[in-house]
Design a protein around this motif. Sequence first.
Motif, PDB file in Angstrom:
ATOM      1  N   ASN A  71     -45.377  11.740 -35.699  1.00 30.50           N
ATOM      2  CA  ASN A  71     -45.754  10.008 -36.324  1.00 30.50           C
ATOM      3  C   ASN A  71     -44.800   9.509 -36.382  1.00 30.50           C
ATOM      4  N   GLY A  72     -43.428   9.477 -35.950  1.00 35.94           N
ATOM      5  CA  GLY A  72     -41.534   9.499 -35.811  1.00 35.94           C
ATOM      6  C   GLY A  72     -41.574   7.987 -34.801  1.00 35.94           C
ATOM      7  N   GLN A  73     -40.322   8.101 -35.412  1.00 34.78           N
ATOM      8  CA  GLN A  73     -40.175   6.046 -34.933  1.00 34.78           C
ATOM      9  C   GLN A  73     -40.025   6.091 -33.276  1.00 34.78           C
ATOM     10  N   GLY A  74     -40.463   8.062 -32.364  1.00 35.41           N
ATOM     11  CA  GLY A  74     -40.725   7.227 -31.177  1.00 35.41           C
ATOM     12  C   GLY A  74     -38.787   6.924 -30.538  1.00 35.41           C
ATOM     13  N   PHE A  75     -39.432   6.396 -28.411  1.00 36.52           N
ATOM     14  CA  PHE A  75     -37.928   6.962 -28.174  1.00 36.52           C
ATOM     15  C   PHE A  75     -37.901   5.152 -27.564  1.00 36.52           C
ATOM     16  N   GLU A  76     -37.103   4.703 -27.137  1.00 34.24           N
ATOM     17  CA  GLU A  76     -37.144   3.459 -26.211  1.00 34.24           C
ATOM     18  C   GLU A  76     -36.316   4.072 -24.659  1.00 34.24           C
TER      19      GLU A  76
END
Length: 289
Positions: free
Chosen positions: A228-233
């Motif tokens: 459930n983290g900040q993800g990626f771009e």
Amino acid sequence: MTYKQIKWTILFIPTITVGLWEYVRHQFLLPYISMDLGNWLTPLIVYLVSVTLLNKLFHMLERIRRELEQERTAKFALEARENLAKELHDGIAQSLFLLSVKIDRLEKSDEQQSQLQEIYNIRKTVHEVNRYVRQAISNLRYEDTAVKLMNLNEALDVEVQKIAKEVYVDIDVFWELQDEMLTPKEKVELLACIREAVLNIEKHANASKGWVQGEGDKQNWRVTIKDNGQGFEGNPFQLTDRYGLNIMKERAEEMNWELKLIRDNHHTHIMISKRENEVGCEVNHKMNI
């Protein structure tokens, strides 16, 4: 019976047998058995006792001796593995760590741009070799006893549980993929990918919760690592500093697995799957809108 007890029993039984026979013979059988016949019967009785009772004791003694030899051999082998693991840790692993630190400093130098590709290749090689060495150390120290103590159907599940406990993030494991559904090569590569994905959750995701799930059968299975983290771009596989992800991608390609990295519903999913009639590695990227 213990080894020592069996030896003493073998020593005493003939003596006790002869003593009892001679006592019975002289006290009760002299009117019926002549002296010459009694002398012939004494070795015959000792022989019969030897081929019956003593023979069984000798077999027990041999079995215990073999077990002791096997335990002694296993102990020597385990000590040798432990010494080799220590040498690997104190020598190669420490040297690789020092080399990694030096590469970090080199990346921050003024000539970084001109040397970036070379630095990336060196860093990637060091990262992969360091991972292999640490895995070898772990196998040398624990593999022999772990195989004896764990049921084969539980081995893979236990290894995944151990990986989840290596990080500070709370990781839940839901594992239904049985050990016999994967080859030894697949187990090694899959565990390496899971370990890398879990470490990424701790290092880069800033997540408070993670999940690892394995399901399927021998022909079709899927392992999902979610957080459930900040993800990626963008596409993280194209970033030059994501050595672990790129090694994971190469492992999946080598094993003809499908690898997907997805951002969906505020969760990041890394999915590794095997399909019976599918080959190659595919990286899908979705952004949650």
